[in-house]
Design an enzyme around this catalytic site. Structure first.
Site, PDB file in Angstrom:
ATOM      1  N   ASP A  75      28.489  37.656  43.433  1.00  0.00           N
ATOM      2  CA  ASP A  75      27.289  38.424  44.230  1.00  0.00           C
ATOM      3  C   ASP A  75      27.727  37.947  45.691  1.00  0.00           C
ATOM      4  O   ASP A  75      28.020  36.720  46.000  1.00  0.00           O
ATOM      5  CB  ASP A  75      26.160  38.019  43.819  1.00  0.00           C
ATOM      6  CG  ASP A  75      25.007  38.726  44.420  1.00  0.00           C
ATOM      7  OD1 ASP A  75      25.208  39.200  45.568  1.00  0.00           O
ATOM      8  OD2 ASP A  75      23.874  39.066  43.869  1.00  0.00           O
TER       9      ASP A  75
ATOM     10  N   VAL B  96      26.083  37.618  48.060  1.00  0.00           N
ATOM     11  CA  VAL B  96      25.118  36.604  48.991  1.00  0.00           C
ATOM     12  C   VAL B  96      25.326  35.213  48.729  1.00  0.00           C
ATOM     13  O   VAL B  96      24.794  34.253  49.414  1.00  0.00           O
ATOM     14  CB  VAL B  96      23.755  37.186  48.311  1.00  0.00           C
ATOM     15  CG1 VAL B  96      23.525  36.497  46.677  1.00  0.00           C
ATOM     16  CG2 VAL B  96      22.685  36.327  49.076  1.00  0.00           C
ATOM     17  N   SER B  97      26.325  34.844  47.761  1.00  0.00           N
ATOM     18  CA  SER B  97      26.618  33.721  47.378  1.00  0.00           C
ATOM     19  C   SER B  97      27.733  32.969  48.311  1.00  0.00           C
ATOM     20  O   SER B  97      29.024  33.508  48.121  1.00  0.00           O
ATOM     21  CB  SER B  97      27.151  33.529  45.840  1.00  0.00           C
ATOM     22  OG  SER B  97      27.641  32.169  45.532  1.00  0.00           O
ATOM     23  N   PRO B  98      27.558  32.104  49.089  1.00  0.00           N
ATOM     24  CA  PRO B  98      28.837  31.339  49.842  1.00  0.00           C
ATOM     25  C   PRO B  98      29.935  30.961  48.998  1.00  0.00           C
ATOM     26  O   PRO B  98      30.920  30.939  49.251  1.00  0.00           O
ATOM     27  CB  PRO B  98      27.955  30.424  50.510  1.00  0.00           C
ATOM     28  CG  PRO B  98      26.712  29.935  49.742  1.00  0.00           C
ATOM     29  CD  PRO B  98      26.226  31.199  49.277  1.00  0.00           C
TER      30      PRO B  98
END
Length: 217
Positions: free
Chosen positions: A9, A11-13
């Site tokens: 995803d 949004v995940s660093p």
């Protein structure tokens, strides 16, 4: 050749860090990768997990940690102007480039860099329009981020990930085994190299280990 499904995803660093680290971590091995966008929030919700951003001190630590990891691994990483954010527009934009829920490395990298390089707002309308333009040659005919096709692909991919036991991202699935997190890459490499540990009880026995906590009523 082994086939790896890389669940991510944007949004995940950690997904960005793992994306950049993967080629070096698996250098010299024979494998293929399908990059599969999924909705992290749905994976977390399934297990009543608030995620790092849902715990105030853990949120600060996570951002501090990933910024350092980017520095240490040589991967440019700047926190976006707002985080967390709703990743649906980015997930659907990526999946507008797919027929089956998988995207290629170019698409995955383009969207990840949109989020994790420069410290900008990932959902700024002008930047989203520029992202769509960057992906124009990859987008399937008649599709865009608001089409029904990408929405259905995202739903199906997320449900398939849940059924496969994926509970977070990044996750790497191969031969029915799921490896979770940036720090699982050495373990994934060992499996692909044929480490005999995976033939013993170490993988499955832990699922039978009884809990010492009382059952929830």
């Amino acid at each position: 050749m082994k086939h790896i499904t890389f669940y991510l995803d944007f949004v995940s660093p950690y997904a960005w860090l793992a994306f950049e680290r993967l080629p070096e971590a698996l250098e010299g091995l024979s494998y293929s990768v399908a990059y599969q966008p999924v909705l992290l929030g749905a994976l977390l919700q399934q297990h009543a997990n608030p995620g790092p951003a849902g715990i105030v001190p853990k949120r600060a630590w996570t951002y501090r940690h990933v910024t350092w990891l980017g520095h240490a691994q040589g991967t440019p990483l700047q926190m976006p102007a707002r985080h967390p954010f709703n990743p649906l527009p980015l997930l659907r934009q990526a999946l507008a480039c797919s027929d089956d829920g998988a995207i290629n490395r170019y698409v995955a990298g383009t969207v990840l860099r949109h989020v994790w390089q420069g410290g900008h707002d990932a959902l700024d309308p002008e930047r989203l329009a520029a992202l769509a333009a960057d992906l124009a040659e990859q987008i399937r005919p008649g599709q865009d981020a608001n089409s029904d096709g990408p929405k259905a692909l995202l739903r199906a991919s997320t449900e398939a990930a849940q059924a496969a036991g994926v509970f977070g991202v990044p996750a790497f699935a191969v031969d029915g085994k799921v490896f979770w997190g940036l720090d699982s890459l050495p373990m994934l490499r060992a499996y692909l190299e044929g480490d005999t540990w995976f033939d013993g009880p170490g993988w499955n026995a832990v699922s039978q280990l009884p809990s010492g906590l009382p059952a929830k009523s």
